[in-house]
Write a protein that holds these residues in place. Structure first.
Motif, PDB file in Angstrom:
ATOM      1  N   ILE A  45      76.194  40.182  18.763  1.00 19.88           N
ATOM      2  CA  ILE A  45      74.822  39.732  18.497  1.00 19.88           C
ATOM      3  C   ILE A  45      73.843  40.669  19.196  1.00 19.88           C
ATOM      4  N   LEU A  46      74.202  41.036  20.404  1.00 21.34           N
ATOM      5  CA  LEU A  46      73.446  42.048  21.145  1.00 21.34           C
ATOM      6  C   LEU A  46      74.323  43.294  21.202  1.00 21.34           C
ATOM      7  N   PRO A  47      73.896  44.389  20.606  1.00 25.80           N
ATOM      8  CA  PRO A  47      74.717  45.604  20.638  1.00 25.80           C
ATOM      9  C   PRO A  47      74.984  46.060  22.066  1.00 25.80           C
ATOM     10  N   GLU A  48      76.126  46.694  22.270  1.00 24.16           N
ATOM     11  CA  GLU A  48      76.523  47.135  23.598  1.00 24.16           C
ATOM     12  C   GLU A  48      75.494  48.067  24.229  1.00 24.16           C
ATOM     13  N   ASP A  49      74.811  48.856  23.402  1.00 29.55           N
ATOM     14  CA  ASP A  49      73.835  49.809  23.937  1.00 29.55           C
ATOM     15  C   ASP A  49      72.400  49.244  23.963  1.00 29.55           C
ATOM     16  N   ALA A  50      72.257  47.940  23.709  1.00 27.29           N
ATOM     17  CA  ALA A  50      70.925  47.325  23.723  1.00 27.29           C
ATOM     18  C   ALA A  50      70.352  47.382  25.137  1.00 27.29           C
ATOM     19  N   ARG A  51      69.114  47.776  25.260  1.00 31.38           N
ATOM     20  CA  ARG A  51      68.448  47.838  26.571  1.00 31.38           C
ATOM     21  C   ARG A  51      67.730  46.511  26.797  1.00 31.38           C
ATOM     22  N   VAL A  52      68.522  45.506  27.173  1.00 31.83           N
ATOM     23  CA  VAL A  52      67.986  44.159  27.402  1.00 31.83           C
ATOM     24  C   VAL A  52      68.515  43.634  28.731  1.00 31.83           C
ATOM     25  N   GLU A  53      67.777  42.690  29.287  1.00 34.14           N
ATOM     26  CA  GLU A  53      68.210  42.041  30.520  1.00 34.14           C
ATOM     27  C   GLU A  53      67.824  40.572  30.461  1.00 34.14           C
ATOM     28  N   LEU A  54      68.527  39.774  31.243  1.00 30.09           N
ATOM     29  CA  LEU A  54      68.293  38.338  31.293  1.00 30.09           C
ATOM     30  C   LEU A  54      67.456  38.014  32.524  1.00 30.09           C
ATOM     31  N   VAL A  55      66.257  37.474  32.292  1.00 29.17           N
ATOM     32  CA  VAL A  55      65.349  37.126  33.382  1.00 29.17           C
ATOM     33  C   VAL A  55      64.819  35.726  33.124  1.00 29.17           C
ATOM     34  N   ARG A  56      65.064  34.832  34.086  1.00 29.36           N
ATOM     35  CA  ARG A  56      64.633  33.432  33.992  1.00 29.36           C
ATOM     36  C   ARG A  56      65.140  32.764  32.721  1.00 29.36           C
ATOM     37  N   GLY A  57      66.376  33.122  32.331  1.00 29.28           N
ATOM     38  CA  GLY A  57      66.991  32.512  31.170  1.00 29.28           C
ATOM     39  C   GLY A  57      66.537  33.070  29.838  1.00 29.28           C
ATOM     40  N   GLU A  58      65.675  34.069  29.847  1.00 30.68           N
ATOM     41  CA  GLU A  58      65.189  34.677  28.614  1.00 30.68           C
ATOM     42  C   GLU A  58      65.650  36.125  28.530  1.00 30.68           C
ATOM     43  N   GLU A 118      70.873  32.232  35.606  1.00 29.73           N
ATOM     44  CA  GLU A 118      69.839  32.544  34.600  1.00 29.73           C
ATOM     45  C   GLU A 118      69.229  33.928  34.760  1.00 29.73           C
ATOM     46  N   ASN A 119      69.680  34.693  35.744  1.00 31.80           N
ATOM     47  CA  ASN A 119      69.062  35.988  36.020  1.00 31.80           C
ATOM     48  C   ASN A 119      70.111  37.075  36.177  1.00 31.80           C
ATOM     49  N   SER A 127      56.218  50.144  34.156  1.00 27.63           N
ATOM     50  CA  SER A 127      56.644  48.762  34.419  1.00 27.63           C
ATOM     51  C   SER A 127      56.319  48.277  35.832  1.00 27.63           C
ATOM     52  N   LEU A 128      55.380  48.923  36.522  1.00 21.79           N
ATOM     53  CA  LEU A 128      55.124  48.593  37.926  1.00 21.79           C
ATOM     54  C   LEU A 128      54.777  47.114  38.123  1.00 21.79           C
ATOM     55  N   ASP A 129      53.875  46.584  37.338  1.00 21.87           N
ATOM     56  CA  ASP A 129      53.457  45.190  37.485  1.00 21.87           C
ATOM     57  C   ASP A 129      54.660  44.252  37.302  1.00 21.87           C
ATOM     58  N   TYR A 130      55.460  44.484  36.282  1.00 21.87           N
ATOM     59  CA  TYR A 130      56.644  43.666  36.017  1.00 21.87           C
ATOM     60  C   TYR A 130      57.644  43.789  37.165  1.00 21.87           C
ATOM     61  N   ASP A 131      57.884  45.003  37.631  1.00 24.42           N
ATOM     62  CA  ASP A 131      58.850  45.198  38.718  1.00 24.42           C
ATOM     63  C   ASP A 131      58.392  44.510  39.999  1.00 24.42           C
ATOM     64  N   LEU A 132      57.116  44.661  40.357  1.00 28.51           N
ATOM     65  CA  LEU A 132      56.606  44.081  41.603  1.00 28.51           C
ATOM     66  C   LEU A 132      56.441  42.567  41.536  1.00 28.51           C
ATOM     67  N   ASN A 133      56.001  42.053  40.393  1.00 30.80           N
ATOM     68  CA  ASN A 133      55.641  40.635  40.317  1.00 30.80           C
ATOM     69  C   ASN A 133      56.683  39.727  39.674  1.00 30.80           C
ATOM     70  N   VAL A 134      57.651  40.305  38.986  1.00 35.08           N
ATOM     71  CA  VAL A 134      58.705  39.495  38.379  1.00 35.08           C
ATOM     72  C   VAL A 134      60.054  39.804  39.038  1.00 35.08           C
ATOM     73  N   LYS A 135      60.438  41.067  39.044  1.00 31.70           N
ATOM     74  CA  LYS A 135      61.778  41.405  39.519  1.00 31.70           C
ATOM     75  C   LYS A 135      61.925  41.334  41.036  1.00 31.70           C
ATOM     76  N   VAL A 136      60.967  41.849  41.788  1.00 31.59           N
ATOM     77  CA  VAL A 136      61.088  41.803  43.251  1.00 31.59           C
ATOM     78  C   VAL A 136      61.229  40.358  43.750  1.00 31.59           C
ATOM     79  N   PRO A 137      60.421  39.397  43.264  1.00 31.35           N
ATOM     80  CA  PRO A 137      60.641  38.010  43.705  1.00 31.35           C
ATOM     81  C   PRO A 137      62.026  37.458  43.330  1.00 31.35           C
ATOM     82  N   LEU A 138      62.565  37.884  42.183  1.00 29.57           N
ATOM     83  CA  LEU A 138      63.918  37.455  41.809  1.00 29.57           C
ATOM     84  C   LEU A 138      64.941  37.995  42.803  1.00 29.57           C
ATOM     85  N   TYR A 139      64.783  39.270  43.168  1.00 27.79           N
ATOM     86  CA  TYR A 139      65.705  39.869  44.143  1.00 27.79           C
ATOM     87  C   TYR A 139      65.577  39.164  45.497  1.00 27.79           C
TER      88      TYR A 139
END
Length: 179
Positions: free
Chosen positions: A19-32, A76-77, A113-125
């Motif tokens: 359903i998701l190709p092996e080379d798809a550039r996707v990640e799971l964040v907050r269940g999405e 979920e992450n 992607s600075l805003d996404y990395d700082l405000n979404v991913k860093v808090p997840l880490y």
């Protein structure tokens, strides 16, 4: 709007089913499932430079380098950081996806992607307890450093344009991280 939330196990089954190709550039964040930003030339160069700078730690069997592969933070992450420095294992994580407790350092390279990395991913880490995160800010030629996870954030934060970063006794000049 109806949203469908997924677990990391669902996410892997979608890959296995095609359903998701092996080379798809996707990640799971907050269940999405999110499509990751396209990678530009400077971004690619920064990741390669970081691999080169941190490779002595793998050669010395102090850690393993993981490049743009999944890191399970919770059910979920499961983001795909640009680079993760993992606790060394003889089996190279053959039978499991590395988890937050395996991570010694996570590095995100931010071109657009600075805003996404700082405000979404860093808090997840932080929430998952990743001890140190570097966000390489290519637009401003600096490295945001986060240490001592505490809840949704980090107890220690700094933005460096010069000086040295250090991980597992290896000193890395900030200027060498920036391509």
């Amino acid at each position: 709007m109806l949203r469908h939330r997924f677990t990391a196990e669902d996410f892997h089954r979608m890959h296995e089913a095609g359903i998701l190709p092996e080379d798809a550039r996707v990640e799971l964040v907050r269940g999405e499932i999110f499509t990751m930003s396209p990678v530009g030339k400077r971004h690619m160069a920064a990741v390669k430079r970081l691999m080169d700078l941190l490779f002595p730690l793998q050669q010395a069997r102090k850690a393993l380098l993981q490049v743009q592969d999944p890191l399970r933070l919770s059910p979920e992450n499961e983001p795909q950081p640009d680079l993760a420095l993992l606790a060394y294992r003889e089996d190279f994580y053959r039978d499991k996806v590395p988890e937050a407790r395996d991570a010694l350092l996570v590095v995100e390279v931010a071109d657009t992607s600075l805003d996404y990395d700082l405000n979404v991913k860093v808090p997840l880490y932080a929430r998952a307890g990743v001890p140190e995160v570097w966000v390489v800010d290519l637009a401003r030629d600096r490295v945001h450093v986060f240490r001592r996870p505490a809840g949704e954030g980090y107890g220690e934060r700094e933005a460096l344009e010069e000086g040295e970063l250090e991980v597992l006794g290896l000193k890395v000049p900030v200027k060498e991280v920036l391509p």
